[in-house]
Design an enzyme around this catalytic site. Structure first.
Site: not given
Ligand code: GLN
Length: 190
Positions: A78, A170, A172
């Protein structure tokens, strides 16, 4: 085998559990010297702009980038994937670490804080239960990047480039540790 987890911000505790369950020793990385003697590094989810600010202040970003140039295994989830990307659509001024040759779109599924859990199919791994939270997806991959999974609309959500893994979701949060196992296997082989 010790696997670092970038621990300045983000969902560190869940990655610690998943790395332990994969049979490795998790090490929280808060300073450049914490990266010494590790076999790989996990970049968790969180807020990518904050990752950059906090790591740049103490020179942790420089050490991560220089280790990546030596092929040090890194797995970004992410916000971690966003940091590994070459660039971010619509955010030309947001710095990234340019570790993987991919372009990402932040908050590509909308800005809702609500998470949704889904079973995805990943090449070389199989079916895995994962969570999407304000997730990005990948809109461009370079020649050296292998696509491991796409969402139902065909957007790229999981990639590999040598010893680097990048996931829009994610893995995890669900207790399904297949992807962490896969990353630990990459680190073991280096
Ligand atoms: N939207 C977040 C970002 O741009 C990432 C979201 C996440 O890691 N769950 O950093």
């Amino acid at each position: 085998m010790k696997i670092g987890i970038f621990a300045l911000q983000g969902d560190v505790a869940e990655h610690i559990k998943a790395i332990e369950a994969s049979g490795c020793t998790p090490v929280q990385v808060r300073n450049p010297q914490d990266l010494d003697n590790l076999s790989g590094l996990v970049l968790p989810g969180g807020e990518s702009t904050t990752f950059w600010k906090l790591s740049n202040r103490i020179g942790l970003d420089k050490k991560i980038i220089s280790l990546s140039k030596e092929g040090f295994p890194i797995f970004g989830t992410c916000a971690g994937l966003i940091m590994m990307s070459r660039d971010i659509e619509g955010y030309p001024n947001q710095p990234t670490w340019n570790i993987m040759d991919v372009t990402v779109r932040r908050n590509a599924y909308g800005r809702q804080l609500e998470s949704h859990v889904e079973t995805i199919h990943a090449k070389d791994i199989g079916d895995v239960s994962v969570a999407f939270i304000r997730a990005p997806f990948i809109t461009r991959v370079g020649e050296k990047v292998e696509v491991l999974s796409c969402d139902k609309e065909g957007n790229i959500i999981f990639v590999r480039q040598g010893n680097f893994l990048g996931a829009a979701f994610h893995p995890e949060m669900t207790g399904d540790i297949k992807i962490h196992n896969f990353f630990c296997d990459i680190a073991r082989r280096v």
